[in-house]
Motif scaffolding. Sequence first.
Motif, mmCIF file in Angstrom:
data_model
loop_
_atom_site.group_PDB
_atom_site.id
_atom_site.type_symbol
_atom_site.label_atom_id
_atom_site.label_comp_id
_atom_site.label_asym_id
_atom_site.label_seq_id
_atom_site.Cartn_x
_atom_site.Cartn_y
_atom_site.Cartn_z
ATOM 1 N N THR A 133 40.382 49.314 -11.787
ATOM 2 C CA THR A 133 40.564 50.740 -12.017
ATOM 3 C C THR A 133 39.566 51.318 -13.011
ATOM 4 N N THR A 134 38.852 50.482 -13.756
ATOM 5 C CA THR A 134 37.844 50.962 -14.696
ATOM 6 C C THR A 134 36.429 50.922 -14.126
ATOM 7 N N TYR A 135 36.238 50.372 -12.928
ATOM 8 C CA TYR A 135 34.902 50.202 -12.358
ATOM 9 C C TYR A 135 34.482 51.392 -11.516
ATOM 10 N N GLY A 136 33.204 51.759 -11.640
ATOM 11 C CA GLY A 136 32.591 52.505 -10.565
ATOM 12 C C GLY A 136 32.243 51.525 -9.453
ATOM 13 N N MET A 137 32.313 51.983 -8.213
ATOM 14 C CA MET A 137 32.015 51.120 -7.081
ATOM 15 C C MET A 137 30.908 51.737 -6.240
ATOM 16 N N GLY A 138 30.056 50.889 -5.701
ATOM 17 C CA GLY A 138 28.970 51.363 -4.871
ATOM 18 C C GLY A 138 28.766 50.489 -3.653
ATOM 19 N N TRP A 139 28.200 51.103 -2.620
ATOM 20 C CA TRP A 139 27.764 50.387 -1.429
ATOM 21 C C TRP A 139 26.249 50.520 -1.312
ATOM 22 N N PHE A 140 25.590 49.388 -1.109
ATOM 23 C CA PHE A 140 24.152 49.314 -0.947
ATOM 24 C C PHE A 140 23.832 48.657 0.385
ATOM 25 N N ARG A 141 22.627 48.872 0.869
ATOM 26 C CA ARG A 141 22.208 48.188 2.088
ATOM 27 C C ARG A 141 20.736 47.818 2.009
ATOM 28 N N GLN A 142 20.386 46.780 2.740
ATOM 29 C CA GLN A 142 19.004 46.343 2.821
ATOM 30 C C GLN A 142 18.695 45.951 4.255
ATOM 31 N N ALA A 143 17.738 46.634 4.847
ATOM 32 C CA ALA A 143 17.282 46.347 6.197
ATOM 33 C C ALA A 143 16.059 45.438 6.133
ATOM 34 N N PRO A 144 15.782 44.702 7.211
ATOM 35 C CA PRO A 144 14.611 43.822 7.214
ATOM 36 C C PRO A 144 13.327 44.571 6.901
ATOM 37 N N ALA A 148 26.221 54.872 -1.011
ATOM 38 C CA ALA A 148 27.384 55.621 -1.452
ATOM 39 C C ALA A 148 27.905 55.040 -2.750
ATOM 40 N N ALA A 149 28.553 55.880 -3.549
ATOM 41 C CA ALA A 149 29.151 55.433 -4.801
ATOM 42 C C ALA A 149 30.367 56.286 -5.109
ATOM 43 N N ILE A 150 31.297 55.715 -5.869
ATOM 44 C CA ILE A 150 32.503 56.411 -6.288
ATOM 45 C C ILE A 150 32.806 56.004 -7.718
ATOM 46 N N ASN A 151 33.198 56.965 -8.543
ATOM 47 C CA ASN A 151 33.440 56.658 -9.941
ATOM 48 C C ASN A 151 34.813 56.020 -10.138
ATOM 49 N N TRP A 152 35.113 55.683 -11.381
ATOM 50 C CA TRP A 152 36.317 54.905 -11.675
ATOM 51 C C TRP A 152 37.601 55.592 -11.237
ATOM 52 N N SER A 153 37.645 56.910 -11.335
ATOM 53 C CA SER A 153 38.866 57.641 -11.009
ATOM 54 C C SER A 153 38.946 58.040 -9.539
ATOM 55 N N GLY A 154 37.824 57.948 -8.818
ATOM 56 C CA GLY A 154 37.765 58.441 -7.458
ATOM 57 C C GLY A 154 37.483 59.921 -7.352
ATOM 58 N N GLY A 172 31.870 52.485 -15.129
ATOM 59 C CA GLY A 172 32.764 53.393 -14.437
ATOM 60 C C GLY A 172 32.112 54.568 -13.750
ATOM 61 N N GLY A 173 30.791 54.674 -13.817
ATOM 62 C CA GLY A 173 30.101 55.840 -13.302
ATOM 63 C C GLY A 173 29.463 55.636 -11.952
ATOM 64 N N LEU A 174 28.515 56.528 -11.630
ATOM 65 C CA LEU A 174 27.828 56.551 -10.341
ATOM 66 C C LEU A 174 26.382 56.065 -10.434
ATOM 67 N N SER A 175 26.014 55.439 -11.530
ATOM 68 C CA SER A 175 24.633 55.028 -11.750
ATOM 69 C C SER A 175 24.133 54.085 -10.669
#
Length: 122
Positions: free
Chosen positions: A30-41, A49-55, A102-105
């Motif tokens: 609940t204290t983490y910011g979460m992110g999705w990353f991708r890498q193509a060949p 995409a990213a979401i902060n700790w509170s949503g 907890g942020g969007l960095s």
Amino acid sequence: QVNLVESGGGLVQAGGSLRLSCEASGGTFTTYGMGWFRQAPGKERERVAAINWSGGSTSYTDSVKGRFTISRDNAKNTAYLQMNSLKPEDTAVYYCAADPTGGLSRYGQKYWGQGTQVTVSV
């Protein structure tokens, strides 16, 4: 100490949908910011995409706006990436990551999942 386990990747036809999940353990989700990353060949890793700790705050790269949605369920210690209207250009290995600040960095991620392959056919 924090472990992230991804699921939901696979092969889908262009125009289809997938939902990626990232379940966290060993930390305080609940204290983490979460992110999705991708890498193509042959390409550099990019944040999609990213979401902060509170949503309460989200961020998306321009190429996925209107098609992808990031969300989180703190009761399940899980973050999600709903991907609609998929294009062949979305083909990549997708990684989830946790930011203890907890942020969007783009550069604050400390913990990473193993990656899951998403392949979009023509």
